[in-house]
Design an enzyme around this catalytic site. Sequence first.
Site, short mmCIF file in Angstrom:
data_model
loop_
_atom_site.label_atom_id
_atom_site.label_comp_id
_atom_site.label_asym_id
_atom_site.label_seq_id
_atom_site.Cartn_x
_atom_site.Cartn_y
_atom_site.Cartn_z
NE ARG A 6 21.45 17.95 18.24
CZ ARG A 6 21.34 17.60 19.52
NH1 ARG A 6 22.31 16.94 20.11
NH2 ARG A 6 20.26 17.89 20.21
CB CYS A 33 22.58 15.32 23.94
SG CYS A 33 22.54 16.99 23.28
C1 BEZ Z 1 18.44 17.87 23.17
O1 BEZ Z 1 17.35 17.32 23.29
O2 BEZ Z 1 19.49 17.23 23.13
C2 BEZ Z 1 18.47 19.36 23.03
C3 BEZ Z 1 17.36 20.00 22.53
C4 BEZ Z 1 17.37 21.38 22.43
C5 BEZ Z 1 18.50 22.10 22.80
C6 BEZ Z 1 19.59 21.45 23.29
C7 BEZ Z 1 19.60 20.07 23.40
#
Ligand code: BEZ
Length: 219
Positions: free
Chosen positions: A125, A49
């Site tokens: 997402r 993110c």
């Molecule tokens: C992330 O790295 O943004 C992420 C990875 C797994 C679950 C939620 C967010």
Amino acid sequence: MEEKKMPLIGDKFPEMKVQTTKGTKQLPKEYEGQWFLLFSHPADFTPVCTTEFYAFQTRYDKFRELDTELIGLSVDQVFSHLKWEEWIEENLGEEIEFPIIADGMGQVANRLGLIHGGSASTTVRAVFIVDPKSTIRAILYYPAELGRNMDEFLRMIRGFQKADKEGVAIPANWPENELIKDRVIMPPANSTEMLKKRRKQEEDGEIECYDWWLCHRKP
Ligand code: BEZ
């Protein structure tokens, strides 16, 4: 309570009041007359993110050149968004200039269908591209482990704007299509009169056709 159906492509973006890092906003009303791209992310202070926010912010000017505003969203509180923004600015050197919806109770996420499968509380997402008439033009979903490609969203908005303005359709991988490069597709003829017109346009060199239903022209 009445279950509202998840919005789909072609629907009006649902009306809602949201709390953001830039104050309260009324969606989609405050964005009428321009495009907006609303994207949800699973959580603040997560690695993928963070790369996405950096990528959106560094292209913010390009979105605005296309008269498009960005709006982030997650099921986090506004103070978490603000601390994360501060971290991004201090550590990565980019100030996040667009609003992020603080959907702590998950009401927006539930209304837009952003909570999927086994995840009870985090948003997938997702991306909504909404046009100046508040009509949803595209909805995309991505899994947690895959960061999005922001240049594809710019390409989509450019494509929508060209299609709307010129009444054409946009080929795969435009403007680098393998067959017709940056040229655009004419809607297939749907009457004998239009078919005659297409044949004339082809004779005059205004368009080129592989067949009567696959004609293209200069961008
Ligand atoms: C992330 O790295 O943004 C992420 C990875 C797994 C679950 C939620 C967010």
